[in-house]
Design a protein around this motif. Structure first.
Motif, mmCIF file in Angstrom:
data_model
loop_
_atom_site.group_PDB
_atom_site.id
_atom_site.type_symbol
_atom_site.label_atom_id
_atom_site.label_comp_id
_atom_site.label_asym_id
_atom_site.label_seq_id
_atom_site.Cartn_x
_atom_site.Cartn_y
_atom_site.Cartn_z
ATOM 1 N N UNK A 51 0.780 -1.210 0.325
ATOM 2 C CA UNK A 51 -0.385 -0.340 -0.133
ATOM 3 C C UNK A 51 0.850 1.189 -0.071
ATOM 4 N N UNK A 52 1.615 1.341 0.667
ATOM 5 C CA UNK A 52 3.063 2.889 0.609
ATOM 6 C C UNK A 52 3.844 2.383 -0.489
ATOM 7 N N UNK A 53 3.897 1.346 -0.791
ATOM 8 C CA UNK A 53 4.128 1.593 -2.436
ATOM 9 C C UNK A 53 3.418 1.925 -3.671
ATOM 10 N N UNK A 54 2.079 2.377 -3.272
ATOM 11 C CA UNK A 54 1.414 2.892 -3.626
ATOM 12 C C UNK A 54 0.539 1.849 -4.295
ATOM 13 N N UNK A 55 0.692 0.607 -4.640
ATOM 14 C CA UNK A 55 -0.233 -0.067 -5.046
ATOM 15 C C UNK A 55 -1.320 -1.031 -4.697
ATOM 16 N N UNK A 56 -1.700 -0.623 -3.446
ATOM 17 C CA UNK A 56 -2.724 -0.884 -2.599
ATOM 18 C C UNK A 56 -3.737 0.110 -2.732
ATOM 19 N N UNK A 57 -4.772 0.257 -3.322
ATOM 20 C CA UNK A 57 -5.792 1.463 -2.762
ATOM 21 C C UNK A 57 -6.574 1.311 -1.020
ATOM 22 N N UNK A 58 -5.973 2.406 0.160
ATOM 23 C CA UNK A 58 -6.626 2.660 1.257
ATOM 24 C C UNK A 58 -8.040 2.526 0.987
ATOM 25 N N UNK A 59 -8.592 1.513 1.907
ATOM 26 C CA UNK A 59 -10.102 1.812 2.125
ATOM 27 C C UNK A 59 -10.738 2.641 2.817
ATOM 28 N N UNK A 60 -10.210 3.357 3.288
ATOM 29 C CA UNK A 60 -10.841 4.686 4.073
ATOM 30 C C UNK A 60 -9.490 5.382 4.769
#
Lengths: 214, 222, 239, 49
Positions: A51-60
């Protein structure tokens, strides 16, 4: 520039399928910091790193990495400044180590000689013609670290930082991390063995939140 | 790093990986050839019949067995490789185009490899054969586009190998009709231009939807 | 009042379907085909309903990609399911019609071929939805397939039509006005049926989503929660 | 009409009946299936709350 943190997470929640990885995660990573990320198997360290690598979107919640708000198109512009070395090798098994690093160099717009040089720097000069699927885990790991030398990222994310590396090669991890930090970047190292990490501070995932480790 | 440079690098990488596994050349193409040998044994080996049916069977084998080209290992990156490519900042549209070019070239290779088998076994009427230089690539591009879209939406699913053919085959119908009718048109001496236009239109529609979908698709596969 | 608000659509649908059925059985028989042609009054509206459903699926898919609001994904999924059911019914009715008229169950009529292909395309769409676990990923991937499939529908239809027209004359001659009115009434009736079914299916989709959320709240599967320190070493020490 | 076998079919109403039963029956079956799934979801939802 210096005032802006490299990573800042505000109350970030992350859910994948039916698994809650993070609930209210807060984290700030300043330039020049080297932070350890600890936690038992399956606690979501790899997912947080992605997620930090921008590969996953945070859900909230909201997060910024290198000034780009996570989950927006702005992340496309900062991706080339991030290197993540995952716990599975990001190499094409059928290609040689040299071909793999040259692929990276070409797409990163770096000179090809840099690919060969960086392979030499991680001690793989003699193995550049060897296919990735014929190489040992430690060699693959070294080849991946060479990627960090080619791209010279501002944010370096190392999953299982020392896995599979011999005594000689463990030093490479620290050297590369020093380079990034020295240039004003930041590093996150994931490890199961906190003793082997030389970091400024450590955080750990506890029940979906991030806590500082003393 | 321009768009086309990225396209080139992706396609080159896919083909390089393919050259190492040789899946299409050494596995899929012989498999298709074996199918062309089996069919007459089932439907009869009468020479005029085979001359008649040959081209149709050829296209059926290309479209059905061509799915294996789409499903080949080098067409789909594993998770870590996807992460790598995404972090290298590659435009999703460039990735889509590069992957499509690689798959299309391999489908074309598959078509060309089966050609001699068709001629040898079925003795088809090859009037107007230079048109094949246009028909074969148009079908290959259509298959490449459909295949890249379908393997995009099925990436990392456990049932990928069963689901992808179901998504591709029905939508490949216009390609089948375009190819077979153009072929027939050549033999009967009719105009084949409408069928070439159809093939071209299919390719164009798929290219536009594929490129527009490439961004959302990359987000869908995490 | 609430009953009326809740069931007016159903009531209207039942009335108009009943009217349409009555008309289908009482309208004069077709000059050429005779009474068998009455199958058309449910076959064609079923196919119409299916096409309408797939268009709505495409609209839902586009809207999901633009807004990422899950109601659009529910719309796309619900509509596709209804579409697949009615494509299947239309094909079955078509086959029953073909048997006496053409002497075989299947004819290579362009619309029939297109409908059959659509059946498989959207069966694939539903299979894709089933295969993806994560709801956001599912919506995203399905939306892409929903759009690509819809873009291909006219091309498939025209290619089959074109192919057919080279081999045989177009299959349909014009029908008399009273018959056409009956057909239009059938189409209208099935449009109401679609509206009713879609509303019900959306309700179900909403319930399922709520259920999923509630299950998750009740026992959130937090990463790493089920993992404890191994007890193997302790057991070994005891021997 | 193409390849018409018979202009007037003998047991036409039989075919018509079967076709209508298929369509209306299919519709009814779908409605029943929807109802079943809805009730099941409602029940499970109640159990959770």
């Amino acid at each position: 520039m210096n005032a802006n943190p490299i990573v800042s997470l505000e109350n970030v929640g992350l859910r994948i399928g039916n698994t809650l990885i993070l609930r209210h995660a807060k984290m700030t990573l300043e330039p020049g910091e080297k932070v350890g990320l600890l936690g038992p198997n399956g606690s979501g360290k790899t997912t947080l790193l992605r997620m930090i690598a921008t590969l996953l979107r945070p859900t909230s919640g909201s997060g910024e990495v290198l000034g780009a708000e996570l989950g927006t198109d702005a992340v496309y512009d900062v991706r080339h400044r991030i290197v993540m070395v995952g716990h599975l090798p990001g190499l094409y098994p059928e290609l040689t180590l040299g071909e793999n690093t040259r692929f990276v160099a070409r797409l990163a717009g770096r000179p090809l000689e840099l690919a060969d040089e960086s392979l030499a720097m991680v001690g793989l000069a003699g193995a550049s013609e060897r296919r990735a699927d014929q190489s040992s885990k430690g060699m693959l790991r070294r080849a991946e670290l060479a990627r960090a030398l080619i791209i010279e990222p501002t944010l370096l994310l190392l999953d299982e930082a020392h896995a599979g590396l011999d005594a000689e090669a463990i030093g490479i991890v620290d050297d590369i991390a020093e380079r990034v930090v020295g240039a004003g970047g930041a590093v996150i190292l994931v490890s199961h063995e906190p003793d082997r990490l030389t970091v400024d501070r450590s955080v750990q995932i506890v029940d979906g939140t991030l806590e500082a480790v003393s | 790093m321009t768009f086309w440079r990225q396209v080139y690098e992706i396609a080159r990488k896919d083909l390089l990986v393919e050259s190492r596994t040789a899946e299409v050349a050494l596995m899929t193409a012989p498999f298709g050839a074996a199918a062309l040998i089996m069919i007459p044994l089932a439907i009869g080996t009468d020479a005029p019949l085979l001359t008649d049916l040959g081209p149709g069977l050829y296209w059926i084998v290309v479209l059905l067995f061509g799915i294996l080209v789409i499903l080949r290992k080098s067409a789909v990156d594993g998770g870590p490789q996807r992460d790598l490519v995404r972090l290298l900042g590659i435009d999703p549209a460039a990735r889509f185009t590069g992957a499509t070019i690689a798959t299309s070239l391999l489908v074309l290779l598959f078509e060309v490899a089966l050609g001699p088998v068709l001629v040898a076994l079925y003795n088809p009427d090859l009037r107007g054969w230079p048109w094949l230089f246009l028909i074969l690539p148009l079908v290959a591009i259509g298959m490449g586009l459909l295949g890249t879209i379908a393997s995009g939406v099925t990436t990392s699913l456990g049932t990928r190998t069963s689901l992808t053919p179901l998504l591709v085959v029905p939508l490949a119908l216009p390609l089948l009709l375009g190819a077979t009718q153009a072929f027939e048109g050549l033999q009967l001496g009719g105009s084949i231009v409408p069928w070439l236009v159809l093939l071209f239109a299919v390719d164009l529609a798929l290219a536009v939807s594929g490129i527009l979908a490439s961004g959302p698709l990359e987000e869908a596969v995490t | 009042m609430t009953m009326i608000r809740r069931f007016w659509l159903e009531a209207a649908a039942v009335l108009i379907v009943a009217g349409s059925l009555f008309r289908s059985f009482t309208v004069e028989a077709d000059v050429v085909q005779g009474d068998v042609q009455r199958i058309m009054y449910v076959h064609v509206p079923s196919a119409w309903l299916a096409f309408l459903a797939f268009v709505v699926t495409m609209i839902g898919s586009v809207a999901w990609l633009r807004t990422r609001n899950r109601r659009w994904d529910r719309l796309a999924a619900s509509s596709a399911e209804i579409g697949v059911v009615f494509t299947g019914l239309a094909i079955l009715a078509g086959m029953i019609w073909a048997r006496p008229v053409w002497g075989q169950f299947w004819t290579w009529e362009p619309r029939l071929v297109t409908t059959a292909l659509l059946f498989f395309v959207y069966l694939g769409y539903l299979a894709l939805r089933r295969a993806v676990v994560d709801p956001v990923q599912r919506a995203q991937r399905a939306a892409i397939m929903g759009i690509v499939a819809a873009v291909q529908i006219p091309i498939v239809y025209y290619s089959v039509n074109w192919w057919r027209s080279l081999h045989q004359a177009s299959s349909r001659n014009s029908i008399d006005t009273p018959l056409r009115i009956t057909l239009l009434l059938g189409v209208l009736a099935f449009t109401f049926v679609y509206a009713v079914l879609l509303r019900r299916r959306l309700e179900l989709a909403h319930l399922e989503e709520e259920l999923e959320a509630r299950r998750f709240e009740a026992s959130p599967d937090v990463a790493g929660a089920g993992i404890t320190a191994p007890s193997l070493a302790k057991a070994n020490k005891h021997d | 009409m193409i390849d018409l076998v018979a202009a007037q079919v003998d047991n036409a109403w039989w075919y018509v009946t079967v076709a209508y039963i298929v369509i209306l029956g299919g519709m009814a079956a779908f409605v029943a299936w929807l109802g079943f799934r809805t009730r099941r979801a409602r029940r499970e939802l109640e159990q959770l709350s």
